[in-house]
Design a protein around this motif. Structure first.
Motif, PDB file in Angstrom:
ATOM      1  N   LYS A 179       7.899   9.816   7.738  1.00  0.00           N
ATOM      2  CA  LYS A 179       7.596   8.413   8.009  1.00  0.00           C
ATOM      3  C   LYS A 179       6.149   8.147   7.614  1.00  0.00           C
ATOM      4  O   LYS A 179       5.465   9.014   7.092  1.00  0.00           O
ATOM      5  CB  LYS A 179       7.847   8.110   9.483  1.00  0.00           C
ATOM      6  CG  LYS A 179       9.311   8.292   9.860  1.00  0.00           C
ATOM      7  CD  LYS A 179       9.556   8.016  11.300  1.00  0.00           C
ATOM      8  CE  LYS A 179      11.045   8.239  11.599  1.00  0.00           C
ATOM      9  NZ  LYS A 179      11.332   8.114  12.996  1.00  0.00           N
ATOM     10  N   TYR A 180       5.683   6.934   7.872  1.00  0.00           N
ATOM     11  CA  TYR A 180       4.348   6.538   7.447  1.00  0.00           C
ATOM     12  C   TYR A 180       3.487   6.176   8.651  1.00  0.00           C
ATOM     13  O   TYR A 180       3.990   5.699   9.659  1.00  0.00           O
ATOM     14  CB  TYR A 180       4.412   5.349   6.484  1.00  0.00           C
ATOM     15  CG  TYR A 180       5.183   5.687   5.227  1.00  0.00           C
ATOM     16  CD1 TYR A 180       4.589   6.386   4.191  1.00  0.00           C
ATOM     17  CD2 TYR A 180       6.521   5.328   5.090  1.00  0.00           C
ATOM     18  CE1 TYR A 180       5.284   6.731   3.051  1.00  0.00           C
ATOM     19  CE2 TYR A 180       7.230   5.647   3.953  1.00  0.00           C
ATOM     20  CZ  TYR A 180       6.607   6.350   2.940  1.00  0.00           C
ATOM     21  OH  TYR A 180       7.298   6.682   1.815  1.00  0.00           O
ATOM     22  N   GLY A 181       2.188   6.384   8.498  1.00  0.00           N
ATOM     23  CA  GLY A 181       1.232   6.010   9.529  1.00  0.00           C
ATOM     24  C   GLY A 181       0.200   5.069   8.944  1.00  0.00           C
ATOM     25  O   GLY A 181       0.007   5.002   7.724  1.00  0.00           O
ATOM     26  N   LEU A 182      -0.473   4.316   9.815  1.00  0.00           N
ATOM     27  CA  LEU A 182      -1.486   3.354   9.405  1.00  0.00           C
ATOM     28  C   LEU A 182      -2.729   3.595  10.247  1.00  0.00           C
ATOM     29  O   LEU A 182      -2.651   3.647  11.484  1.00  0.00           O
ATOM     30  CB  LEU A 182      -0.989   1.923   9.592  1.00  0.00           C
ATOM     31  CG  LEU A 182      -1.975   0.792   9.308  1.00  0.00           C
ATOM     32  CD1 LEU A 182      -2.333   0.765   7.815  1.00  0.00           C
ATOM     33  CD2 LEU A 182      -1.421  -0.543   9.746  1.00  0.00           C
ATOM     34  N   ALA A 239       0.837  -1.204   0.000  1.00  0.00           N
ATOM     35  CA  ALA A 239       0.000   0.000   0.000  1.00  0.00           C
ATOM     36  C   ALA A 239       0.873   1.255   0.000  1.00  0.00           C
ATOM     37  O   ALA A 239       0.571   2.233  -0.694  1.00  0.00           O
ATOM     38  CB  ALA A 239      -0.934  -0.016   1.201  1.00  0.00           C
ATOM     39  N   ILE A 240       1.963   1.235   0.755  1.00  0.00           N
ATOM     40  CA  ILE A 240       2.882   2.382   0.785  1.00  0.00           C
ATOM     41  C   ILE A 240       3.511   2.582  -0.595  1.00  0.00           C
ATOM     42  O   ILE A 240       3.612   3.711  -1.085  1.00  0.00           O
ATOM     43  CB  ILE A 240       3.953   2.209   1.882  1.00  0.00           C
ATOM     44  CG1 ILE A 240       3.303   2.300   3.269  1.00  0.00           C
ATOM     45  CG2 ILE A 240       5.063   3.241   1.741  1.00  0.00           C
ATOM     46  CD1 ILE A 240       4.224   1.935   4.421  1.00  0.00           C
ATOM     47  N   LEU A 241       3.916   1.491  -1.217  1.00  0.00           N
ATOM     48  CA  LEU A 241       4.491   1.589  -2.554  1.00  0.00           C
ATOM     49  C   LEU A 241       3.473   2.151  -3.547  1.00  0.00           C
ATOM     50  O   LEU A 241       3.803   3.013  -4.368  1.00  0.00           O
ATOM     51  CB  LEU A 241       4.983   0.216  -3.028  1.00  0.00           C
ATOM     52  CG  LEU A 241       6.208  -0.343  -2.303  1.00  0.00           C
ATOM     53  CD1 LEU A 241       6.483  -1.777  -2.741  1.00  0.00           C
ATOM     54  CD2 LEU A 241       7.421   0.529  -2.563  1.00  0.00           C
ATOM     55  N   GLN A 242       2.224   1.668  -3.483  1.00  0.00           N
ATOM     56  CA  GLN A 242       1.169   2.171  -4.369  1.00  0.00           C
ATOM     57  C   GLN A 242       0.928   3.661  -4.136  1.00  0.00           C
ATOM     58  O   GLN A 242       0.764   4.435  -5.086  1.00  0.00           O
ATOM     59  CB  GLN A 242      -0.137   1.395  -4.138  1.00  0.00           C
ATOM     60  CG  GLN A 242      -0.094  -0.038  -4.603  1.00  0.00           C
ATOM     61  CD  GLN A 242      -0.127  -0.140  -6.114  1.00  0.00           C
ATOM     62  OE1 GLN A 242      -0.675   0.705  -6.800  1.00  0.00           O
ATOM     63  NE2 GLN A 242       0.491  -1.196  -6.640  1.00  0.00           N
ATOM     64  N   ASN A 263      -0.599  11.559  -0.593  1.00  0.00           N
ATOM     65  CA  ASN A 263      -0.067  11.487   0.769  1.00  0.00           C
ATOM     66  C   ASN A 263      -0.883  10.532   1.634  1.00  0.00           C
ATOM     67  O   ASN A 263      -0.663  10.431   2.829  1.00  0.00           O
ATOM     68  CB  ASN A 263       0.028  12.879   1.404  1.00  0.00           C
ATOM     69  CG  ASN A 263      -1.284  13.610   1.384  1.00  0.00           C
ATOM     70  OD1 ASN A 263      -2.296  13.086   0.938  1.00  0.00           O
ATOM     71  ND2 ASN A 263      -1.276  14.836   1.868  1.00  0.00           N
ATOM     72  N   PHE A 264      -1.862   9.818   1.039  1.00  0.00           N
ATOM     73  CA  PHE A 264      -2.593   8.753   1.733  1.00  0.00           C
ATOM     74  C   PHE A 264      -3.048   7.736   0.705  1.00  0.00           C
ATOM     75  O   PHE A 264      -3.084   8.006  -0.497  1.00  0.00           O
ATOM     76  CB  PHE A 264      -3.785   9.301   2.511  1.00  0.00           C
ATOM     77  CG  PHE A 264      -4.908   9.766   1.630  1.00  0.00           C
ATOM     78  CD1 PHE A 264      -5.954   8.916   1.309  1.00  0.00           C
ATOM     79  CD2 PHE A 264      -4.915  11.051   1.112  1.00  0.00           C
ATOM     80  CE1 PHE A 264      -6.980   9.338   0.487  1.00  0.00           C
ATOM     81  CE2 PHE A 264      -5.937  11.481   0.298  1.00  0.00           C
ATOM     82  CZ  PHE A 264      -6.978  10.619  -0.031  1.00  0.00           C
ATOM     83  N   PHE A 265      -3.397   6.534   1.182  1.00  0.00           N
ATOM     84  CA  PHE A 265      -3.867   5.487   0.284  1.00  0.00           C
ATOM     85  C   PHE A 265      -4.796   4.564   1.048  1.00  0.00           C
ATOM     86  O   PHE A 265      -4.454   4.062   2.113  1.00  0.00           O
ATOM     87  CB  PHE A 265      -2.667   4.698  -0.264  1.00  0.00           C
ATOM     88  CG  PHE A 265      -3.028   3.743  -1.368  1.00  0.00           C
ATOM     89  CD1 PHE A 265      -3.219   4.186  -2.664  1.00  0.00           C
ATOM     90  CD2 PHE A 265      -3.180   2.390  -1.106  1.00  0.00           C
ATOM     91  CE1 PHE A 265      -3.543   3.311  -3.679  1.00  0.00           C
ATOM     92  CE2 PHE A 265      -3.511   1.506  -2.115  1.00  0.00           C
ATOM     93  CZ  PHE A 265      -3.692   1.969  -3.408  1.00  0.00           C
ATOM     94  N   VAL A 306      -5.987   2.646   5.985  1.00  0.00           N
ATOM     95  CA  VAL A 306      -5.425   3.800   5.287  1.00  0.00           C
ATOM     96  C   VAL A 306      -3.974   3.954   5.722  1.00  0.00           C
ATOM     97  O   VAL A 306      -3.679   3.952   6.917  1.00  0.00           O
ATOM     98  CB  VAL A 306      -6.194   5.102   5.628  1.00  0.00           C
ATOM     99  CG1 VAL A 306      -5.558   6.304   4.954  1.00  0.00           C
ATOM    100  CG2 VAL A 306      -7.658   4.980   5.251  1.00  0.00           C
ATOM    101  N   VAL A 307      -3.060   4.063   4.748  1.00  0.00           N
ATOM    102  CA  VAL A 307      -1.686   4.454   5.068  1.00  0.00           C
ATOM    103  C   VAL A 307      -1.547   5.910   4.668  1.00  0.00           C
ATOM    104  O   VAL A 307      -2.209   6.382   3.739  1.00  0.00           O
ATOM    105  CB  VAL A 307      -0.621   3.591   4.342  1.00  0.00           C
ATOM    106  CG1 VAL A 307      -0.607   2.186   4.864  1.00  0.00           C
ATOM    107  CG2 VAL A 307      -0.777   3.625   2.853  1.00  0.00           C
ATOM    108  N   TYR A 308      -0.707   6.645   5.388  1.00  0.00           N
ATOM    109  CA  TYR A 308      -0.508   8.053   5.083  1.00  0.00           C
ATOM    110  C   TYR A 308       0.929   8.451   5.382  1.00  0.00           C
ATOM    111  O   TYR A 308       1.612   7.823   6.180  1.00  0.00           O
ATOM    112  CB  TYR A 308      -1.486   8.941   5.863  1.00  0.00           C
ATOM    113  CG  TYR A 308      -1.325   8.867   7.363  1.00  0.00           C
ATOM    114  CD1 TYR A 308      -0.564   9.810   8.053  1.00  0.00           C
ATOM    115  CD2 TYR A 308      -1.941   7.855   8.097  1.00  0.00           C
ATOM    116  CE1 TYR A 308      -0.413   9.747   9.427  1.00  0.00           C
ATOM    117  CE2 TYR A 308      -1.799   7.796   9.466  1.00  0.00           C
ATOM    118  CZ  TYR A 308      -1.041   8.740  10.131  1.00  0.00           C
ATOM    119  OH  TYR A 308      -0.889   8.665  11.490  1.00  0.00           O
TER     120      TYR A 308
END
Length: 183
Positions: free
Chosen positions: A176-179, A144-147, A154-156, A168-170
């Motif tokens: 860094k990334y959040g979930l 999801a982060i790669l997509q 900035n979110f998916f 949702v990843v952001y």
């Protein structure tokens, strides 16, 4: 209104603490009664930018603002201005919500600062300018982060293959990334 003030990579001096208290006390005029819960202020310096983050938990809503600049005092001024704009913009809507829920009490003072309210109430309408539909593909968090990075957002939103739930990843401000997952 009471605030817990802490510093990250900066010492919170008495002068800074007094300035924050003085500036945030301007917000008290917007409330019927001071919030019972303690608010949180975080002052930090990261890569030369002075960041001020304020969180004020209220009944049914949380006010939050963050401002970054080259000067700590300018960041404090900016975050207070941002919070005032939030309060003015949302106070009519929130007071209406409290009344509809059967409470005679309102969250914010009616009338507040006078003419500013009438100007800000024009922005009360929320408008959806785009509606997008898509199929949720089951994937893991890393995919999801790669997509997300491939589409440049900035979110998916995705269907988490591990939990079979919508997640949702952001991308966070610190790079860094959040979930976000459902309860």
């Amino acid at each position: 209104m009471q605030f817990s003030i802490r510093g990250q990579q900066i010492e919170v001096t008495d002068a800074l603490r007094e300035y924050v208290d003085k500036k945030l006390s301007r917000l008290e005029k917007y409330f019927d009664a001071p919030p019972t819960q303690e608010g949180f202020v975080t002052l930090s310096v990261i890569r030369g930018l002075h960041t001020v983050e304020v969180t004020i938990p209220l009944a049914g809503v949380t006010l939050r603002a963050e401002v970054r600049s080259d000067d700590m005092y300018a960041s404090i001024d900016g975050v207070v201005d941002k919070l005032e704009r939030q309060i003015r913009k949302h106070k009519t809507k929130l007071n209406r919500k409290f009344r509809q829920e059967g409470s005679l009490k309102t969250l914010f003072v009616e009338g507040g600062s006078g003419s500013n309210v009438a100007v800000e109430e024009q922005d009360d309408e929320l408008e959806v300018v785009r509606n997008k539909r898509f199929t949720l593909k089951p994937m893991d968090v890393e995919e999801a982060i790669l997509q997300m990075n491939m589409v440049g957002h900035n979110f998916f939103v995705f269907s988490n293959i591990d939990t079979s739930e919508v997640s949702v990843v952001y991308k966070r401000n610190d790079g860094k990334y959040g979930l976000i997952e459902q309860d």
